[in-house]
Structures are given as C-alpha cells and as structure tokens.
Design a protein around this motif. Sequence first.
Motif, short mmCIF file in Angstrom:
data_model
loop_
_atom_site.label_atom_id
_atom_site.label_comp_id
_atom_site.label_asym_id
_atom_site.label_seq_id
_atom_site.Cartn_x
_atom_site.Cartn_y
_atom_site.Cartn_z
N GLN A 104 0.84 -1.19 0.00
CA GLN A 104 0.00 0.00 0.00
C GLN A 104 0.88 1.25 0.00
O GLN A 104 1.94 1.26 0.61
N PRO A 105 0.42 2.32 -0.66
CA PRO A 105 1.20 3.56 -0.59
C PRO A 105 1.13 4.15 0.81
O PRO A 105 0.07 4.26 1.41
N LEU A 106 2.28 4.47 1.37
CA LEU A 106 2.33 5.08 2.69
C LEU A 106 2.77 6.55 2.59
O LEU A 106 2.30 7.40 3.32
N VAL A 107 3.69 6.80 1.67
CA VAL A 107 4.18 8.15 1.44
C VAL A 107 4.05 8.46 -0.04
O VAL A 107 4.48 7.67 -0.88
N ILE A 108 3.43 9.59 -0.37
CA ILE A 108 3.19 9.96 -1.75
C ILE A 108 3.98 11.23 -2.08
O ILE A 108 3.88 12.23 -1.37
N ALA A 109 4.75 11.17 -3.16
CA ALA A 109 5.50 12.34 -3.61
C ALA A 109 4.59 13.28 -4.40
O ALA A 109 3.59 12.86 -4.98
N GLU A 110 4.96 14.56 -4.43
CA GLU A 110 4.14 15.56 -5.11
C GLU A 110 3.97 15.23 -6.59
O GLU A 110 2.89 15.40 -7.15
N ASP A 111 5.02 14.75 -7.25
CA ASP A 111 4.91 14.46 -8.68
C ASP A 111 3.98 13.30 -8.95
O ASP A 111 3.33 13.23 -10.01
N GLU A 112 3.86 12.37 -8.00
CA GLU A 112 2.90 11.28 -8.17
C GLU A 112 1.48 11.79 -8.10
O GLU A 112 0.60 11.31 -8.82
N LEU A 113 1.22 12.76 -7.26
CA LEU A 113 -0.11 13.35 -7.16
C LEU A 113 -0.50 14.04 -8.46
O LEU A 113 -1.65 13.97 -8.90
N ASP A 114 0.46 14.70 -9.08
CA ASP A 114 0.17 15.48 -10.29
C ASP A 114 -0.19 14.59 -11.47
O ASP A 114 -0.99 14.98 -12.33
N THR A 115 0.40 13.40 -11.56
CA THR A 115 0.21 12.55 -12.73
C THR A 115 -0.71 11.36 -12.50
O THR A 115 -1.03 10.65 -13.45
N ALA A 116 -1.13 11.11 -11.27
CA ALA A 116 -1.94 9.93 -10.99
C ALA A 116 -3.35 10.06 -11.58
O ALA A 116 -3.95 11.14 -11.55
N PRO A 117 -3.90 8.96 -12.15
CA PRO A 117 -5.30 8.99 -12.58
C PRO A 117 -6.21 9.32 -11.42
O PRO A 117 -5.89 9.05 -10.26
N ARG A 118 -7.39 9.87 -11.72
CA ARG A 118 -8.28 10.33 -10.65
C ARG A 118 -9.73 9.96 -10.97
O ARG A 118 -10.14 9.86 -12.13
N ILE A 119 -10.50 9.75 -9.92
CA ILE A 119 -11.94 9.49 -10.07
C ILE A 119 -12.63 10.81 -10.36
O ILE A 119 -12.49 11.78 -9.60
#
Length: 376
Positions: A149-164
Amino acid sequence: MKKFSTAALILALASAFNSFAASGEEATHSPRCAFLPNAPDQHTVVRGDTLWGISGKFLQHPWCWPQVWGMNKEQIRNPHWIYPGQIVYFDRVAGRLRLGTPVGGGAGATADSRGVPTVRLEPQLRTEGLGQEAVPAIPSNAIEPFLSQPLVIAEDELDTAPRIIATQEGRVMLGKDDKAYVRGELGAGTSFQVFRPGTALKDPDTNKVIAHEAAYLGTIKLERPAQAADEAHVFRVVSVKQEMGIGDRLLPVPPTPILNYVPHPPEHLVNARIVSVYGGVSQAGQNQIVAINRGKKDGMDLGTVLELYRYGKVVADRTDKASFWAFGSFGRPKVKLPDTQYGSLFIFRAFENISYGLVMQVTDTVQIGDIAKSPE
C-alpha cells in the motif's frame, strides 16, 4: 502473487554451522547480545512461532539472533527458512544457537558419561514450496498490508496519478461493486489502489514537512478502458477500507515484495524521532505502526532495529539549598533526568526521508516525539 508470510523468513544457514564447526572459533557476537540466565537447552519450532519470539526465549535482546546464529552479512542478505518440527539448540559452550534434528533416538543413540543422549545436529536447508510453511521473522500479519500500500506519496505522483471524476448514479461515496469513472493515463495496469493525500508529516527537530502520508482507501479494477480521448475509463470497486469518491487518486497495485527481514542495528549511529502513529492517533502499543524522521539517506533499511526512549524531564534540584538561599526558587539548578528505554522498533519499509517500523516489546505507550536510536 506471493504473500509476505511466504517470504520474510530466516534460517540459520547450514553454511554458517559448517564454517563454525570447521574453524572451531568462539562466538564473536556483541556482549550486549547476552543469553537469558534461564534460557532453555532447546526449543521445538511450532506453527505460529516467529523468529523474534523464539529468540526471545534465549536472548535478552531478540533482535540479536543473527549474531548468535553466526550469520555473516552475506547470509543476512540471502537468508533461507526454518520450519515447524525443527529444533533450536542452545550451544552453551560456543554461545551460539544451532538449528538441527535429533538423530538416532533409538538403539543407535549414544550417551555421554553423564548418561545424556548425544544429539547429532543436521542443519536443514529447505527452500521448496516457496517457504510457505516457514516461520516468519516477525508477526507478518501486522505489516503485510503496509508492504504494497502507498504510505508516502511524492508531489509528482499526485500530479500525474489517474483520478476518479464521477461515480455511479452520482453517489457521494463508493462502495464495493460500485462503478467509478476515471480519467488519466493507466499504462498497462488493470488493478489499482485508491488513495487520498493525507497528513503532512513534520520533522519534530526542524518542524519542516518531510513527507505526505497517503490515506489508503481500497482497490478498484478496470472494466472498460476509454475508447476516445474525451471518454472516461470504467472501473469497479473491489474492496473498500475507507470511503472513496470524486477526486481520489489511483496507483497501480504493485506485486507483493519478496523480502527477508533479518534484524540488525544500523551501520551508523542513528538518533531519530517518532513522527506519527499510523491511523492518525497520538499513541501506539505493541504491533502497531509508527513513522520516524530518518530514511534511506540516513542508512535505514529493511530489518534495522532501533531502541525506543522517552525523553527525560528537566527538573529543578530542590535539594540544592545553597542555590535557593542565594538566588531564590528561580535560581535552583535544572537537571535533566536520563532518557528511559522502553521498547524496540523494527523497520520494515524505508523511504528517502522517512521510515515505518513495527513496535516490538514495549513496556509503555509510544508517543509522537519519542526517541528511536541505535541500540547501546
């Protein structure tokens, strides 16, 4: 997909036994890795045992078992397995633990001058079946969910991750088997974890944000990929841990890692602080997960063991009457009480600036701000 419980397991290797037997050298483990005065002569491994628990029957500090098994660095990097039914023997003369099997208990058995049966040790090396019946190093069910499971998320992952972007029938929150509509690049993935940016984790020493903890929400599976650039992907919710909805992000489900967790002190001196208790609470007990403000860049790796301490209070010395008569109550000297050691922390996942550990053998609750440092 292999489960953690098939992998994070340790064996006192046959080569360790053979090399010791050939050399006849005395054990060279640290004096801090002392045996208990009432340690048993042997322990038969049973289902449900952990190596931490077995070692705790013999050692004052269970994390010392690689030293008393005689494991070198290479063997720690590539350990094997032990299984229920095998016997751990305490070699009191050499100050080592041995893994073996009693042989010839019948007519062929021999005895020493005291009439004690002689036991021939045959170190077992078993790797078949992917180690599915092997004894885990630590309680695997306590950390298995946190390995992928993701525990720590980097800012660049937030920017490019698919979203609902929408939910079935406009529902505010999604439940199991509900449909979710997703926008974003999926790559070749079909199974995804859903998460939400969580708490910003601050270093207690600097008060700076060192990571953003992710709130794991559940898993969803692709049912129909988008047929055009302006169309959404269709997903179905597989599992729900927390409520998920519009705006939540997706990461591909990674393969469950095959990892060995051999406890060892850090190579360099570490003085860390507890940053958070997983789950958003302020205190933790045994077998709970906490984060510290040290990561890979500080030498943290899988299996690093730290000792937990509570800061000693600073108190006024009320017995110093000379200072009181000279300066009054404000002139009494301040004295710091020693930090109190109350448990151990077993690091099982490390990021660049932060690590997660399983709380082991505590005599007090773990609190944010407590110290986690190299064993003395």
